[in-house]
Each structure stands twice: as C-alpha cells, then as structure tokens.
Design a protein around this motif. Structure first.
Motif, short mmCIF file in Angstrom:
data_model
loop_
_atom_site.label_atom_id
_atom_site.label_comp_id
_atom_site.label_asym_id
_atom_site.label_seq_id
_atom_site.Cartn_x
_atom_site.Cartn_y
_atom_site.Cartn_z
N PHE A 183 12.27 65.85 77.14
CA PHE A 183 12.37 64.39 77.09
C PHE A 183 12.92 63.92 75.75
CE2 PHE A 183 8.73 63.49 80.34
CZ PHE A 183 9.60 63.79 81.38
N ARG A 184 12.41 64.50 74.66
CA ARG A 184 12.91 64.11 73.33
C ARG A 184 14.38 64.46 73.18
NH1 ARG A 184 7.80 65.82 71.92
NH2 ARG A 184 8.49 67.89 71.33
N ALA A 185 14.77 65.64 73.66
CA ALA A 185 16.16 66.09 73.52
C ALA A 185 17.14 65.21 74.29
CB ALA A 185 16.28 67.55 73.98
N ALA A 231 16.47 69.40 67.70
CA ALA A 231 15.89 70.34 66.72
C ALA A 231 15.21 71.54 67.38
CB ALA A 231 14.89 69.60 65.84
N LYS A 232 14.64 71.37 68.57
CA LYS A 232 13.90 72.46 69.19
C LYS A 232 14.48 72.96 70.50
CE LYS A 232 9.49 71.47 67.12
NZ LYS A 232 8.06 71.43 67.30
N LEU A 233 15.53 72.28 70.99
CA LEU A 233 16.06 72.63 72.30
C LEU A 233 17.55 72.38 72.35
CD1 LEU A 233 15.30 73.37 75.29
CD2 LEU A 233 15.16 70.91 75.70
N VAL A 264 13.92 61.75 87.80
CA VAL A 264 15.17 62.52 87.80
C VAL A 264 15.10 63.60 86.72
CG1 VAL A 264 17.65 62.40 87.29
CG2 VAL A 264 16.58 60.65 88.72
N PHE A 265 14.64 63.23 85.52
CA PHE A 265 14.60 64.18 84.42
C PHE A 265 13.47 65.20 84.57
CE2 PHE A 265 17.28 60.85 82.77
CZ PHE A 265 18.33 61.60 82.26
N VAL A 266 12.37 64.82 85.17
CA VAL A 266 11.31 65.80 85.47
C VAL A 266 11.86 66.83 86.45
CG1 VAL A 266 9.07 66.13 86.61
CG2 VAL A 266 9.37 64.25 84.98
N HIS A 267 12.55 66.36 87.48
CA HIS A 267 13.13 67.26 88.47
C HIS A 267 14.15 68.19 87.80
CE1 HIS A 267 14.38 68.55 92.47
NE2 HIS A 267 15.63 68.49 92.02
#
Length: 116
Positions: free
Chosen positions: A12-14, A105-107, A26-29
């Motif tokens: 979500f942050r990315a 930063a992480k993904l 949509v983004f969870v899927h």
C-alpha cells in the motif's frame, strides 16, 4: 524485490494507496495475486535451467530490469520472480496489459518485461 517478506502494508505504501481508498479492493486483490504468483528468485531461475538469479535475469529481461535486480541484491533485498495471468480475472488482466515499476524503500515491483 523486497526487504523481508512482502506485506500488504508495504505494498500500500509503495503504490500510494490509502486504506480509505475506494479502490482498496483492487489493490488487495493485486497484492494477493502477486503473492500467489511469485517464487524465490533462485528457485525460479533453477526451474528454467539457470544456476543464479543474475543468469536468469540477464537471459530473459532488458537492461533496466537487470540493473534494478542487481541494485536490489546489493542492498540486501530478497528477489522474487513470478507472473500474472490475463485469463484469471478483470483486475489481473488490467495489470497484465500494462508495464509498470513500483519502487519504494522496502519494495520494488518491476512489471516492465513480458507485458501483455
């Protein structure tokens, strides 16, 4: 490419989606499809006859992706390789029909190669 196990919150942050977004489903899927469709990079490389992730990436991807993977490896990221399938559902088809990079930063998600 991820610092540790990819999480929904990091995703979500990315992508810059808020938990209050009307498109959250949509983004969870999409995140779940990424998780289901990816394997550790070395396992994936060996599955296709390569002895290293770098060998696999250099054979199958363009310069930008190769650089992105090498930079991520140098920073200690875990490398995963996988795919989406345009035959599964409308959301997956939508993202299969485009190429994109999500870089935080992480993904890092590099979907620039083999776009539909």
């Amino acid at each position: 490419m991820s610092k540790g196990e990819p999480t929904l919150q990091a995703f979500f942050r990315a992508v810059g989606v808020s938990p209050e977004s009307m498109f959250l489903d949509v983004f969870v899927h999409l995140f779940n499809r990424f998780k289901e469709g990816m394997s550790p990079g070395l396992w994936y490389a060996r599955r296709f006859g390569c002895s290293t992730i770098d060998e696999y990436v250099e054979k199958h991807f363009g310069e930008d992706t190769v650089k992105r993977v090498k930079d991520a490896e140098a920073k200690g990221y875990d490398i995963y390789i996988g795919d989406l399938d345009s035959d599964n559902d409308a959301i997956e088809t939508l993202f299969c029909c485009d190429s994109f990079v999500i870089d935080s930063a992480k993904l890092v998600i590099d979907a620039t190669e083999d776009a539909w």
